[in-house]
Scaffold this active site. Structure first.
Site, PDB file in Angstrom:
ATOM      1  N   LYS A  37       0.849  -1.190   0.000  1.00 46.35           N
ATOM      2  CA  LYS A  37       0.000   0.000   0.000  1.00 46.35           C
ATOM      3  C   LYS A  37       0.886   1.241   0.000  1.00 46.35           C
ATOM      4  O   LYS A  37       1.502   1.576   1.008  1.00 46.35           O
ATOM      5  CB  LYS A  37      -0.921   0.047   1.221  1.00 46.35           C
ATOM      6  CG  LYS A  37      -1.972   1.162   1.105  1.00 46.35           C
ATOM      7  CD  LYS A  37      -2.669   1.442   2.421  1.00 46.35           C
ATOM      8  CE  LYS A  37      -1.852   2.345   3.318  1.00 46.35           C
ATOM      9  NZ  LYS A  37      -1.685   3.722   2.734  1.00 46.35           N
TER      10      LYS A  37
ATOM     11  N   GLU B   9      10.554   1.735   9.660  1.00 49.56           N
ATOM     12  CA  GLU B   9      11.584   2.689   9.227  1.00 49.56           C
ATOM     13  C   GLU B   9      10.949   4.060   9.362  1.00 49.56           C
ATOM     14  O   GLU B   9      10.108   4.451   8.561  1.00 49.56           O
ATOM     15  CB  GLU B   9      12.005   2.379   7.788  1.00 49.56           C
ATOM     16  CG  GLU B   9      13.336   3.010   7.395  1.00 49.56           C
ATOM     17  CD  GLU B   9      13.188   4.435   6.920  1.00 49.56           C
ATOM     18  OE1 GLU B   9      13.462   5.361   7.730  1.00 49.56           O
ATOM     19  OE2 GLU B   9      12.787   4.639   5.767  1.00 49.56           O
TER      20      GLU B   9
ATOM     21  N   CYS C 222      14.122  11.142   5.523  1.00 50.78           N
ATOM     22  CA  CYS C 222      14.283  10.869   6.951  1.00 50.78           C
ATOM     23  C   CYS C 222      15.742  10.838   7.382  1.00 50.78           C
ATOM     24  O   CYS C 222      16.048  11.094   8.548  1.00 50.78           O
ATOM     25  CB  CYS C 222      13.606   9.540   7.308  1.00 50.78           C
ATOM     26  SG  CYS C 222      14.126   8.156   6.286  1.00 50.78           S
TER      27      CYS C 222
ATOM     28  N   GLU D 133      11.283  16.600  13.664  1.00 55.39           N
ATOM     29  CA  GLU D 133      11.541  16.394  12.243  1.00 55.39           C
ATOM     30  C   GLU D 133      10.601  17.274  11.427  1.00 55.39           C
ATOM     31  O   GLU D 133       9.382  17.133  11.500  1.00 55.39           O
ATOM     32  CB  GLU D 133      11.343  14.929  11.879  1.00 55.39           C
ATOM     33  CG  GLU D 133      11.662  14.632  10.426  1.00 55.39           C
ATOM     34  CD  GLU D 133      11.442  13.177  10.061  1.00 55.39           C
ATOM     35  OE1 GLU D 133      12.260  12.629   9.309  1.00 55.39           O
ATOM     36  OE2 GLU D 133      10.460  12.580  10.539  1.00 55.39           O
TER      37      GLU D 133
END
Length: 492
Positions: free
Chosen positions: A187, A261, A295, A394
């Site tokens: 997905k 992750e 990331c 982040e």
């Protein structure tokens, strides 16, 4: 509206294309122009269940898990050949749905994942320890026993990918899952489904058996169906740590294996004797590469106080030259953020940084003259304390911070004072000191005198702390999709 591309942007379930069962259509927009470029079927919960059931049948009854690794490798190589044949199409789709500039679209976004696929089929699978004999052992009361340690496919896998590197991230899950003999439901992110849907064409061209790989669309509802479905054995997710915790919680009820992750606030450490040219390039790329939507990008620069001002001056000058705009323009060096919501989030965090007292030395606004598209200027903060929001959160946008340190001990302390631990870099003419510092930084990868640890298939990619669980790429990624079985017998 019909897709603007030559391939069928429809769901891929049990080896067939389908429009699904009346899920809400997904509109795919070009983030640089805000124009709708495709409409794809939205998966309903029923569609996801059909995909999972197809994967379950393919695993329990089909040939794929029972093929020899060499046979599976041959299929994967055929997939790689088809991908290479259609690379120009992949590049074009990536530039329009993900907003990548051409250089990035032609490298990390497309060619690199194909290289990973070839490496898995040509290097990893032929050398992998699929079966390991156990030497005969004398056990009191049992006599002499011996046996084999087998590595077997984990089962049905739910693969949930992110929007920033759509093809790359999807393939980093599809490659090891298929190599292991698992079956899967992929997905992609709802904002960037096209490249992942295209993988169905590659599967067909390679002769992948029906049901081995299924591709659905959707957002929260589809994801929840995958993470809680009793027929799913393993969930691999790439995305934010916030959603990662939700995935982990949902999968826990049925004790599924989970590979995560997640995010990062990766550190770029510059000692007093470090190569400033290289360190500035690393910081520059951490802010501007894919508009900061990565990331493992180095967005938190720690620099020795003796060279702090010089680094800031050089970095500010470099950022001032960035050409922000539509990736379709060859002059563009930084493209847009993926969506209006993401731009709003980044702009809000920039305002928080100013309110907390950080000094905005460049950027922080929308580029003048770009009235359409989700653009934000390359942005740099100094005067930052590591406790500030801008140092700990982040952004996933083109924003970096610079923090001074007095000595190596302080640099390591600041580097490790983060909820994340995904990547990092250390710059120093003293390579022994740099290596020792790298060994003390709690991140999954650290580069010495380089901007990153690279994307080579032989590396292990993954993080410490809230940056995730498990590893991806090469044999490390393959290992996540395998169970270990002991088969033993009495030796007489």
């Amino acid at each position: 509206m019909a897709t603007a591309y030559s391939f069928s942007a429809r769901l891929y379930i049990d080896g067939r294309r389908t429009d699904g069962r009346a899920g809400t259509p997904v509109l795919v927009r070009n983030p640089a122009t805000e124009e709708t470029i495709a409409e794809v079927p939205g998966s309903s919960a029923a569609d996801v269940r059909l995909a999972v059931e197809a994967a379950r049948r393919a695993f329990d009854e089909g040939p794929w898990p029972r093929m020899r690794p060499a046979e599976r490798a041959a299929v994967l190589l055929r997939m790689a050949e088809e991908m290479e044949r259609r690379l120009p199409e992949l590049v074009a789709v990536n530039m329009t749905e993900a907003g990548s500039v051409r250089a990035l679209a032609e490298s990390l976004q497309t060619r690199v994942p194909v290289a990973h696929l070839r490496d898995m089929a040509e290097r990893v699978m032929p050398r992998f320890d699929w079966e390991r004999p156990m030497d005969p052992t004398i056990t009191p009361g049992l006599g002499i026993t011996q046996g084999v340690l087998r590595r077997e496919a984990f089962g049905v896998c739910a693969l949930i990918s992110a929007y920033n590197f759509p093809f790359f991230l999807s393939m980093m899950k599809v490659i090891p899952a298929l190599a292991a003999g698992c079956t899967a439901v992929l997905k992609p992110a709802p904002t960037t489904p096209l490249e992942s849907l295209l993988i169905g064409d590659f599967a067909d061209a390679a002769g992948l058996p029906p049901g081995v790989l299924n591709i659905v669309t959707g957002d929260v509802e589809a994801g929840r169906e995958l993470t809680t479905h009793p027929m799913v054995d393993l969930v691999s997710f790439t995305g934010s740590d916030t959603v990662g915790r939700m995935v982990y919680t949902q999968a826990a009820a049925s004790l599924k294996k989970v590979v995560l992750e997640l995010g990062g606030k990766s550190v770029n450490i510059v000692r007093a004797d470090g190569d400033l040219d290289g360190a500035v390039r690393a910081a520059f790329m951490g802010i501007t590469a894919h508009a900061g939507q990565g990331c493992s990008l180095l967005t938190r620069t720690l620099v020795h106080e003796s060279v702090h001002d010089e680094l800031v001056d050089r970095l500010t000058a470099a950022l001032a030259k960035v050409k922000v705009g539509d990736p379709a323009d060859p002059a563009t060096t930084m493209g847009p953020l993926i969506s209006e919501a993401q731009r709003d989030k980044v702009e809000k965090l920039i305002r928080v940084g100013e309110e907390e007292g950080a000094r905005l030395v460049c950027g922080g606004r929308r580029p003048p003259g770009l009235d359409r598209g989700y653009f934000v200027e390359p942005t740099l903060f100094t005067g930052v304390d590591n406790s500030m929001t801008v140092a700990r959160t982040e952004f996933f946008g083109p924003v970096g911070v610079v923090i001074p340190f007095a000595d190596d001990e302080e640099a390591v302390r600041i580097a490790n004072d983060s909820p994340y631990g995904l990547a990092g870099a250390v710059w120093s003419a003293d390579t022994v000191a740099a290596y020792e510092m790298a060994s003390r930084v709690r991140t999954g990868a650290v580069a010495v005198n380089a901007s990153s640890a690279g994307v080579i298939p032989r590396a292990a990619f993954g993080g410490y702390k809230q940056s995730g669980l498990g590893r991806e790429w090469g044999e490390f990624g393959l290992d996540e999709y395998l169970q270990t079985k002991t088969v033993s017998w009495a030796a007489r």
